[in-house]
Design a protein around this motif. Structure first.
Motif: not given
Length: 470
Positions: A193, A196, A379, A423, A450-451, A454
């Protein structure tokens, strides 16, 4: 809460009075604290007679200087009765609306264990004046960001109107300590991750309990700036009641003039001077390599010579600081974190950090490299806390695996919809469990980014699709 202490002689009781007069005036920040203070006074019968609660803001408290006759009576009472110095407590807080609200509620005096009403705090008799200026001010209006509760404006106001010249201020000095840190998310529940971290930002100093987040100290602690509250109060010019009245008249006159002249006069007003009271550069030695993306800071307050308290133990322990004075830490105050645009640092190098301070905040910036990233792309803090909760992640992972395996046992494929994907960690859990297709719906555009990033980092590009939809 701030407390103003005046000399006992200013409150000498009249002839025939046995109740000791109050000598300490406290100002609470909120209605709840006012009610709590009132209850504490009722629960301490031996002090209740010395306690008065002023239901008004600090700005509405004024001083009534005793006349010559009153001063003489105070002197005579002190000589005859041997009145000693003593402290009482008086709390001032609230607004006119709050006062009316309490009257409407019809709050009754609390009863003691025997059922009889306890002594009524003198506060309930209501006044917003002090018999004289105080010779000592005590305050703990310090939060995680040091200045967020309005410490400096309140001190300036009290020093000008309510304190004697050279009145003692406790704490006398507040030092802001800081350290460079790396606050980063790495592997979580088997997923990378790190994407992020580029979205970690907050518009002000954020309250963070450092014991609950993964972080790496990159420098030793250093003193970012000092706030000499004693010197500040001593430098404030004292004003009397006549000066206050003249100031109010002048202010009203200026308001009327501005209203008449409107925008034309506003255009002729001089530009405001810079707001920073302190603006300097601190050189910080890097002790460990990493990617610095934040400054964590806290405070140390001097209460008396050799007596101090810290809001956090900090980046180093007391032994490494060589501190011999009596001190302790207050663990109820979170640490303050200001995020920076991330940059690589190396052990042994020295960084120049700009530190600024005005009446309400402290600001850090790497000298020569101001932040340029779009601030809407961030975020929220709670999302970091959520994805770092391994117990939560483990429970979701187990439930998703069972659901996918049940479909496979029945000979069916699995299409998974992740609502509020963020995320995409739950979407990736579904893909890892064997779901053939996963769609993550996220209403926030930058969280959708972001998601997607990732999912790509973890190799699920073919099976996880992020949609920016409500």
């Amino acid at each position: 809460m701030a407390a103003l202490r005046a000399r006992r002689s200013a409150f000498a009781p009249s002839a025939g009075s046995s109740a000791p007069p109050p000598a300490v005036f406290s100002v609470s920040r909120g209605r709840m604290l006012y009610r709590m203070a009132k209850q504490v006074a009722r629960d301490n019968a031996e002090l209740a007679a010395q306690v008065r609660l002023l239901d008004c803001n600090l700005s509405k408290v004024s001083v009534v200087e005793p006349d010559d006759g009153a001063a003489l009576r105070e002197k005579e009472v002190g000589q005859v009765e041997g009145v000693e110095q003593a402290d009482g407590v008086e709390h001032a807080e609230g607004t006119e609306q709050a006062k009316k609200a309490e009257q409407a509620e019809g709050v009754e005096q609390a009863s003691g264990p025997s059922g009889a009403s306890g002594p009524e705090p003198a506060a309930s008799r209501g006044t917003d004046t002090l018999p004289r200026r105080a010779d000592c001010l005590v305050t703990d209006c310090l939060d995680h960001s040091v200045l967020g509760l309005g410490l400096l404006p309140a001190l300036d106001d009290a020093a000008a109107r309510l304190l004697e010249p050279r009145a003692r201020i406790i704490p006398s000095v507040v030092r802001v300590r800081a350290a460079l840190v790396q606050l980063s998310v790495g592997k979580v529940s088997g997923f990378n991750l790190e994407g992020m971290n580029a979205y970690r930002w907050y518009p002000a100093a954020e309250a963070v309990k450092m014991s609950t987040v993964p972080w790496v100290r990159l420098s030793g602690e250093f003193e970012a700036l000092g706030l000499d509250l004693q010197a500040r109060a001593d430098a404030v010019p004292r004003v009397g009641r006549e000066d206050e009245a003249a100031g109010r008249v002048e202010e009203k006159g200026e308001n009327r003039a501005e209203k008449r002249n409107g925008e034309e006069e506003a255009e002729t007003l001089p530009l405001a001077s810079p707001a920073w009271e302190q603006d300097h550069v601190v050189e910080v030695a890097v002790q460990r390599p990493g990617r610095c993306n934040a400054v964590v800071f806290w405070f140390e307050a001097d209460l008396a010579p050799g007596l101090a308290w810290r809001s956090w133990e900090g980046a180093d322990d007391a032994a490494s600081r060589g501190q011999e004075s009596e001190s302790w830490s207050l663990y109820g105050v979170d640490q303050a974190v200001q995020y920076l645009d991330g940059f690589e640092v190396h052990a042994g190098e020295t960084l120049q950090l700009r530190v600024c301070q005005d009446k309400g905040r402290i600001f850090f910036e790497r000298r020569g490299r101001p932040c340029t990233r779009a601030r809407h792309a961030l975020a929220p803090r709670w999302h970091f806390d959520m994805v770092l909760d391994e117990r939560r992640n483990g429970a979701y992972d187990k439930a998703i695996r069972r659901a996918v395996q049940a479909r496979k046992a029945a000979g069916k494929s699995t299409f998974t919809l992740d609502m509020g994907a963020g995320s995409s960690i739950l979407s990736m859990m579904a893909a890892r469990a064997g779901a053939e297709e996963v769609v993550g719906a996220e209403v926030s555009a930058h969280m959708c980014d972001v998601g997607e990033e990732t999912a790509i980092r973890n190799g699920f590009l073919e099976r996880v699709t992020m949609l920016c939809r409500d």
